[in-house]
Design a protein around this motif. Structure first.
Motif, PDB file in Angstrom:
ATOM      1  N   PRO A 280      92.699 -16.803  78.316  1.00 50.84           N
ATOM      2  CA  PRO A 280      92.486 -16.530  79.744  1.00 50.84           C
ATOM      3  C   PRO A 280      92.607 -15.037  80.007  1.00 50.84           C
ATOM      4  CG  PRO A 280      93.933 -18.422  79.463  1.00 50.84           C
ATOM      5  CD  PRO A 280      93.762 -17.816  78.094  1.00 50.84           C
ATOM      6  N   PRO A 281      91.821 -14.497  80.949  1.00 47.53           N
ATOM      7  CA  PRO A 281      91.883 -13.062  81.234  1.00 47.53           C
ATOM      8  C   PRO A 281      93.292 -12.613  81.624  1.00 47.53           C
ATOM      9  CG  PRO A 281      89.942 -14.029  82.240  1.00 47.53           C
ATOM     10  CD  PRO A 281      90.768 -15.170  81.726  1.00 47.53           C
ATOM     11  N   LEU A 282      93.589 -11.360  81.336  1.00 47.67           N
ATOM     12  CA  LEU A 282      94.879 -10.787  81.703  1.00 47.67           C
ATOM     13  C   LEU A 282      94.982 -10.670  83.218  1.00 47.67           C
ATOM     14  CD1 LEU A 282      94.982  -7.924  79.050  1.00 47.67           C
ATOM     15  CD2 LEU A 282      96.226 -10.081  78.982  1.00 47.67           C
ATOM     16  N   ARG A 283      96.202 -10.774  83.723  1.00 50.22           N
ATOM     17  CA  ARG A 283      96.408 -10.730  85.174  1.00 50.22           C
ATOM     18  C   ARG A 283      95.917  -9.417  85.782  1.00 50.22           C
ATOM     19  NH1 ARG A 283     102.158 -12.510  87.478  1.00 50.22           N
ATOM     20  NH2 ARG A 283     101.355 -14.427  86.523  1.00 50.22           N
ATOM     21  N   ASP A 284      96.147  -8.299  85.082  1.00 47.26           N
ATOM     22  CA  ASP A 284      95.736  -7.006  85.634  1.00 47.26           C
ATOM     23  C   ASP A 284      94.297  -6.641  85.283  1.00 47.26           C
ATOM     24  OD1 ASP A 284      96.383  -6.768  82.986  1.00 47.26           O
ATOM     25  OD2 ASP A 284      97.190  -4.737  83.154  1.00 47.26           O
ATOM     26  N   MET A 285      93.642  -7.477  84.455  1.00 48.55           N
ATOM     27  CA  MET A 285      92.230  -7.266  84.114  1.00 48.55           C
ATOM     28  C   MET A 285      91.508  -8.610  84.202  1.00 48.55           C
ATOM     29  SD  MET A 285      91.825  -4.019  83.458  1.00 48.55           S
ATOM     30  CE  MET A 285      90.351  -3.860  82.483  1.00 48.55           C
ATOM     31  N   PRO A 286      91.480  -9.211  85.389  1.00 44.74           N
ATOM     32  CA  PRO A 286      90.966 -10.584  85.527  1.00 44.74           C
ATOM     33  C   PRO A 286      89.468 -10.745  85.326  1.00 44.74           C
ATOM     34  CG  PRO A 286      91.370  -9.643  87.685  1.00 44.74           C
ATOM     35  CD  PRO A 286      91.914  -8.663  86.682  1.00 44.74           C
ATOM     36  N   PHE A 287      88.729  -9.648  85.306  1.00 43.54           N
ATOM     37  CA  PHE A 287      87.278  -9.743  85.214  1.00 43.54           C
ATOM     38  C   PHE A 287      86.746  -9.392  83.820  1.00 43.54           C
ATOM     39  CE2 PHE A 287      88.331  -8.370  89.616  1.00 43.54           C
ATOM     40  CZ  PHE A 287      88.175  -9.619  90.195  1.00 43.54           C
ATOM     41  N   ASN A 288      87.666  -9.301  82.874  1.00 41.87           N
ATOM     42  CA  ASN A 288      87.273  -8.978  81.498  1.00 41.87           C
ATOM     43  C   ASN A 288      87.734 -10.067  80.542  1.00 41.87           C
ATOM     44  OD1 ASN A 288      87.719  -6.191  82.927  1.00 41.87           O
ATOM     45  ND2 ASN A 288      86.379  -5.780  81.201  1.00 41.87           N
ATOM     46  N   LEU A 289      86.918 -10.340  79.528  1.00 43.35           N
ATOM     47  CA  LEU A 289      87.322 -11.288  78.505  1.00 43.35           C
ATOM     48  C   LEU A 289      88.582 -10.781  77.813  1.00 43.35           C
ATOM     49  CD1 LEU A 289      83.982 -12.254  76.693  1.00 43.35           C
ATOM     50  CD2 LEU A 289      85.266 -13.585  78.357  1.00 43.35           C
ATOM     51  N   ALA A 290      89.440 -11.710  77.406  1.00 45.62           N
ATOM     52  CA  ALA A 290      90.655 -11.358  76.666  1.00 45.62           C
ATOM     53  C   ALA A 290      90.673 -12.140  75.359  1.00 45.62           C
ATOM     54  CB  ALA A 290      91.899 -11.662  77.487  1.00 45.62           C
ATOM     55  N   VAL A 291      91.182 -11.505  74.307  1.00 46.29           N
ATOM     56  CA  VAL A 291      91.273 -12.157  73.001  1.00 46.29           C
ATOM     57  C   VAL A 291      92.695 -12.048  72.474  1.00 46.29           C
ATOM     58  CG1 VAL A 291      88.859 -11.776  72.385  1.00 46.29           C
ATOM     59  CG2 VAL A 291      90.562 -10.027  71.815  1.00 46.29           C
TER      60      VAL A 291
END
Length: 215
Positions: free
Chosen positions: A170-181
């Motif tokens: 799930p995307p990071l809270r402070d970067m909600p509009f970017n994919l997270a790995v």
């Protein structure tokens, strides 16, 4: 490419990133495909040693890494392209680290239970490999009982949804509009390093949004 933005007042970095996600997502993907970030890189981007060292920490301590790729947005179908783009550049190493490493366990969805039970020919057998969560969910024990160091995943065709999506988180809270790995995945760390320069394109669009909001 110039974009006509709505008359929205930018009050925070979150507003800038939301507008970028909403209006620039398809454009930025094409710019990154074409390698346009190379003309934007400045001296502080050239080596990127510090950022790469941070990514390498995932070898020892797992954490999530935001990528300069737009996350899936249910409200705007076009940004699903970001997920498809990720799978184009991600190459699983089949190292099995995500399978054989001890952990808290993997929650199985209803569809997972049906598929795997059917494959095994026994729901009872699958249940013996799980523990029951407080909410009644089935949690597959870790290390994964279906992984073999020699043969790999023995249920690969019907593996759980979480496994199919890994290393996406799930995307990071402070970067909600970017994919997270998950940095624990060596192939994901490779993608993170490969795409570091792409943040230059994101920064370009963020600056354009701020400038437009000041008119």
């Amino acid at each position: 490419m110039a974009m006509k933005l709505p008359p929205v007042k930018v009050r925070s970095a979150f507003d800038v990133r939301w507008l970028c996600h909403r209006f620039f997502a398809p454009i930025c993907l094409e710019e990154k495909r074409r390698g346009e970030h190379l003309s934007l890189l400045r001296d502080h981007w050239s080596g990127r040693e510090e950022e790469q060292r941070k990514i390498d920490l995932g070898e020892r301590v797992s954490f999530d890494i935001a990528l300069p790729i737009p996350a899936r947005d249910r409200g705007f179908a076009e940004t699903c392209e970001g997920v498809e783009f990720f799978w184009e550049i991600f190459k699983c190493r089949r190292c099995g680290r995500c399978c054989y490493t001890p952990g808290a366990g993997l929650v199985l969805e209803e569809g997972d239970i049906r598929r795997i039970s059917g494959f095994l020919g026994s729901k009872k057998r699958l249940r013996s490999m799980c523990r029951k969560g407080e909410d009644g969910t089935w949690i597959l024990k870790q290390p994964c009982p279906f992984y073999d160091r020699s043969d790999g995943c023995r249920i690969y065709e019907v593996r759980p949804l979480t496994c199919r999506l890994y290393p996406l988180h799930p995307p990071l809270r402070d970067m909600p509009f970017n994919l997270a790995v998950d940095s624990f995945c060596p192939a994901a760390r490779e993608v993170a390093k490969k795409t570091l320069g792409w943040w230059a394109i994101c920064e370009k669009h963020w600056a354009e949004i701020v400038k437009a909001s000041q008119k």
